[in-house]
Design an enzyme around this catalytic site. Structure first.
Site, short mmCIF file in Angstrom:
data_model
loop_
_atom_site.label_atom_id
_atom_site.label_comp_id
_atom_site.label_asym_id
_atom_site.label_seq_id
_atom_site.Cartn_x
_atom_site.Cartn_y
_atom_site.Cartn_z
N CYS A 27 5.47 -9.19 7.15
CA CYS A 27 5.86 -7.78 7.21
C CYS A 27 4.74 -6.93 7.80
O CYS A 27 4.96 -5.78 8.18
CB CYS A 27 6.22 -7.26 5.82
SG CYS A 27 4.88 -7.38 4.65
N CYS A 29 5.58 -8.43 -2.28
CA CYS A 29 4.75 -7.23 -2.21
C CYS A 29 3.76 -7.20 -3.38
O CYS A 29 2.63 -6.73 -3.22
CB CYS A 29 5.64 -5.99 -2.23
SG CYS A 29 7.08 -6.12 -1.16
FE1 FES Z 1 5.64 -6.51 2.88
FE2 FES Z 1 6.44 -5.06 0.90
S1 FES Z 1 7.58 -5.63 2.62
S2 FES Z 1 4.47 -5.88 1.25
#
Ligand code: FES
Length: 138
Positions: free
Chosen positions: A36, A107
């Site tokens: 991400c 996360c």
């Molecule tokens: Fe990557 Fe939350 S989507 S840390």
């Protein structure tokens, strides 16, 4: 599809605790998720005699769950010893937030890893052994 976030996640996202940097920190750690692209940085102030974390701040460039996880994790390790802070798992952080949606569990991993890196930075500077940091998805 909208994800269901707990009130605690929303609260820590909207009003994150311990945001910022510590000048001349005793330990700094960073963790990132290549998928991400989110990054979390943790700064520690540690009392050398008691090994208690007297202050902790974070900077997170990431999603709402990452910000809420950093905020909650810093609250959980403040006033704790470096050993207690090491033992804080990402699932404990998620639990303290009343849960995270399953696809957002990674996360909370950033918080665990960034704290481990910061603690190891402190340990290295104080002649203590480095503890291997486990990288895991959840
Ligand atoms: Fe990557 Fe939350 S989507 S840390």
């Amino acid at each position: 599809m909208a994800l269901n976030y707990s009130d605690k996640v929303m609260d820590h996202f909207a009003n994150p605790r311990n945001v910022g940097e510590i000048e001349n920190p005793d330990g700094v750690g960073e963790a990132g998720n290549p998928k991400c692209g989110d990054i979390m940085k943790i700064y520690l102030k540690v009392n050398d005699e008691t090994k208690i974390i007297e202050d902790v701040k974070f900077k997170t460039f990431g999603c709402a769950s990452a910000i809420a996880s950093s905020s909650m994790a810093t609250e959980l390790i403040k006033g704790r010893t470096i050993q207690e802070a090491w033992d804080l798992t990402n699932s404990a952080v998620a639990e303290a937030l009343d849960g995270l949606p399953p696809i957002k569990m990674h996360c909370s991993v950033l918080a665990e890893e960034a704290i481990h890196e910061a603690l190891n930075d402190y340990r290295a500077k104080h002649g203590m052994d480095i503890i291997p940091v486990e990288h895991h998805e959840e």
